[in-house]
Design a protein around this motif. Sequence first.
Motif, short mmCIF file in Angstrom:
data_model
loop_
_atom_site.label_atom_id
_atom_site.label_comp_id
_atom_site.label_asym_id
_atom_site.label_seq_id
_atom_site.Cartn_x
_atom_site.Cartn_y
_atom_site.Cartn_z
N PRO A 159 18.27 -4.69 -10.59
CA PRO A 159 19.62 -4.14 -10.58
C PRO A 159 20.42 -4.75 -11.72
O PRO A 159 20.00 -5.73 -12.34
CB PRO A 159 20.17 -4.56 -9.21
CG PRO A 159 18.97 -4.87 -8.39
CD PRO A 159 17.93 -5.38 -9.33
N ASN A 160 21.60 -4.22 -11.97
CA ASN A 160 22.40 -4.67 -13.11
C ASN A 160 22.74 -6.15 -13.05
O ASN A 160 22.92 -6.80 -14.08
CB ASN A 160 23.69 -3.85 -13.20
CG ASN A 160 23.43 -2.45 -13.73
OD1 ASN A 160 22.49 -2.24 -14.50
ND2 ASN A 160 24.25 -1.49 -13.34
N ASN A 161 22.85 -6.71 -11.83
CA ASN A 161 23.19 -8.13 -11.72
C ASN A 161 21.99 -9.05 -11.91
O ASN A 161 22.12 -10.26 -11.81
CB ASN A 161 23.87 -8.43 -10.37
CG ASN A 161 22.94 -8.24 -9.19
OD1 ASN A 161 21.81 -7.74 -9.34
ND2 ASN A 161 23.38 -8.61 -8.01
N GLY A 162 20.82 -8.48 -12.17
CA GLY A 162 19.64 -9.28 -12.42
C GLY A 162 18.98 -9.85 -11.18
O GLY A 162 18.05 -10.66 -11.29
N GLU A 163 19.40 -9.41 -9.98
CA GLU A 163 18.82 -9.96 -8.75
C GLU A 163 17.33 -9.66 -8.68
O GLU A 163 16.87 -8.57 -9.00
CB GLU A 163 19.52 -9.36 -7.53
CG GLU A 163 19.04 -9.97 -6.22
CD GLU A 163 19.81 -9.46 -5.01
OE1 GLU A 163 19.52 -9.94 -3.90
OE2 GLU A 163 20.68 -8.58 -5.17
N ILE A 164 16.57 -10.66 -8.26
CA ILE A 164 15.12 -10.53 -8.16
C ILE A 164 14.78 -9.88 -6.83
O ILE A 164 14.93 -10.49 -5.77
CB ILE A 164 14.44 -11.90 -8.29
CG1 ILE A 164 14.76 -12.50 -9.65
CG2 ILE A 164 12.92 -11.77 -8.10
CD1 ILE A 164 14.50 -13.99 -9.74
N LEU A 165 14.35 -8.63 -6.89
CA LEU A 165 14.02 -7.86 -5.69
C LEU A 165 12.62 -7.28 -5.84
O LEU A 165 12.16 -7.02 -6.97
CB LEU A 165 15.03 -6.72 -5.49
CG LEU A 165 16.47 -7.14 -5.19
CD1 LEU A 165 17.38 -5.92 -5.17
CD2 LEU A 165 16.55 -7.88 -3.85
N PRO A 166 11.91 -7.05 -4.74
CA PRO A 166 10.56 -6.49 -4.84
C PRO A 166 10.62 -5.01 -5.20
O PRO A 166 11.40 -4.26 -4.62
CB PRO A 166 10.00 -6.70 -3.43
CG PRO A 166 11.19 -6.72 -2.53
CD PRO A 166 12.31 -7.33 -3.33
N LEU A 167 9.81 -4.62 -6.16
CA LEU A 167 9.66 -3.19 -6.47
C LEU A 167 8.57 -2.65 -5.56
O LEU A 167 7.38 -2.89 -5.77
CB LEU A 167 9.31 -2.98 -7.94
CG LEU A 167 10.36 -3.44 -8.97
CD1 LEU A 167 9.92 -3.05 -10.37
CD2 LEU A 167 11.74 -2.88 -8.65
N GLU A 168 8.99 -1.93 -4.53
CA GLU A 168 8.04 -1.39 -3.55
C GLU A 168 7.28 -0.20 -4.14
O GLU A 168 7.80 0.53 -4.98
CB GLU A 168 8.79 -0.94 -2.29
CG GLU A 168 9.59 -2.04 -1.61
CD GLU A 168 8.72 -2.98 -0.79
OE1 GLU A 168 7.50 -2.67 -0.62
OE2 GLU A 168 9.25 -4.00 -0.31
N TYR A 169 6.05 -0.02 -3.69
CA TYR A 169 5.27 1.14 -4.13
C TYR A 169 4.31 1.55 -3.02
O TYR A 169 3.96 0.76 -2.14
CB TYR A 169 4.52 0.84 -5.43
CG TYR A 169 3.63 -0.38 -5.40
CD1 TYR A 169 2.32 -0.31 -4.95
CD2 TYR A 169 4.10 -1.62 -5.84
CE1 TYR A 169 1.49 -1.41 -4.93
CE2 TYR A 169 3.28 -2.75 -5.82
CZ TYR A 169 1.97 -2.64 -5.37
OH TYR A 169 1.16 -3.74 -5.35
N ARG A 170 3.89 2.81 -3.07
CA ARG A 170 2.95 3.37 -2.11
C ARG A 170 1.96 4.25 -2.87
O ARG A 170 2.21 4.67 -3.99
CB ARG A 170 3.67 4.23 -1.06
CG ARG A 170 4.71 3.49 -0.24
CD ARG A 170 4.09 2.50 0.74
NE ARG A 170 5.11 1.88 1.58
CZ ARG A 170 5.80 0.79 1.26
NH1 ARG A 170 5.59 0.20 0.08
NH2 ARG A 170 6.69 0.28 2.07
N SER A 171 0.88 4.61 -2.23
CA SER A 171 -0.19 5.36 -2.89
C SER A 171 0.25 6.74 -3.36
O SER A 171 0.10 7.08 -4.53
CB SER A 171 -1.39 5.50 -1.95
OG SER A 171 -2.39 6.31 -2.53
N GLY A 172 0.81 7.55 -2.48
CA GLY A 172 1.10 8.94 -2.83
C GLY A 172 -0.17 9.77 -2.83
O GLY A 172 -1.17 9.41 -2.21
N TRP A 173 -0.14 10.88 -3.57
CA TRP A 173 -1.24 11.85 -3.52
C TRP A 173 -1.79 12.11 -4.92
O TRP A 173 -1.02 12.28 -5.88
CB TRP A 173 -0.75 13.16 -2.90
CG TRP A 173 -0.16 12.92 -1.55
CD1 TRP A 173 -0.83 12.83 -0.36
CD2 TRP A 173 1.22 12.69 -1.24
NE1 TRP A 173 0.04 12.56 0.66
CE2 TRP A 173 1.31 12.46 0.16
CE3 TRP A 173 2.39 12.62 -1.99
CZ2 TRP A 173 2.51 12.20 0.80
CZ3 TRP A 173 3.59 12.36 -1.35
CH2 TRP A 173 3.64 12.16 0.03
N PRO A 174 -3.10 12.20 -5.06
CA PRO A 174 -3.72 12.43 -6.38
C PRO A 174 -3.30 13.76 -6.99
O PRO A 174 -3.06 14.74 -6.29
CB PRO A 174 -5.23 12.42 -6.06
CG PRO A 174 -5.36 11.71 -4.75
CD PRO A 174 -4.11 12.01 -3.99
#
Length: 209
Positions: free
Chosen positions: A149-164
């Motif tokens: 985020p703009n304030n530089g906070e360290i946050l986890p970038l979540e991700y999931r598989s999705g579909w091919p």
Amino acid sequence: MNRHGTQIAKCGLAVLSVFSMGLMAPVQHVQAQVQSIYNTALPSVIRVAIRPFNNPFAPILYVQTIGFEEYCEDVLPNEWVPSWNQQALEAGAVAIKMFAWYYTLHPTTENGWTYDVDNTVNYQKFVYLSGTPATDAAVRNTWNVVYTPNNGEILPLEYRSGWPGSANWTFVGSNVMSQWGSEYWGSVANLTYPQILNLYYPVYTLKFI
């Protein structure tokens, strides 16, 4: 009333008199400092709880301390496919790094073991010394890049598989990246990794450290 009670009563009267005079200083609420890229260094190591057979439900065998960059190199080929488009791999490398960085700041203790992440999909799938030339290059190419985020906070970038073979529109703008979607946008739409990240995390900003 005992001696301590008398003293408390006198203190109470004193406080009341100060309130009545309007002299009581306002209460100041101290907020916890945000852990950001501006006040928190990139980790040098990470503690990985090892569960047998990468089974997320198995007990912990031991905790392995490993270099932070090496950890990212040993996660990327197990969460993204090494033969995918290089821009997709680089988007994945940034997500994996930010996810891991966050959890080094929020360790867990379980059955006497203290760790940052485990080696399973409870966090990110880690296989020791599984890096490939393509995925190692993606980690190196983005090592001085963060996405916050703009304030530089360290946050986890979540991700999931999705579909091919799909744009995975469901994930666009959701702050959750589709792994298969990153491959689609990199190989079919020829987006760069910053553009791929921006699709999924639109309120975040690319920064250099």
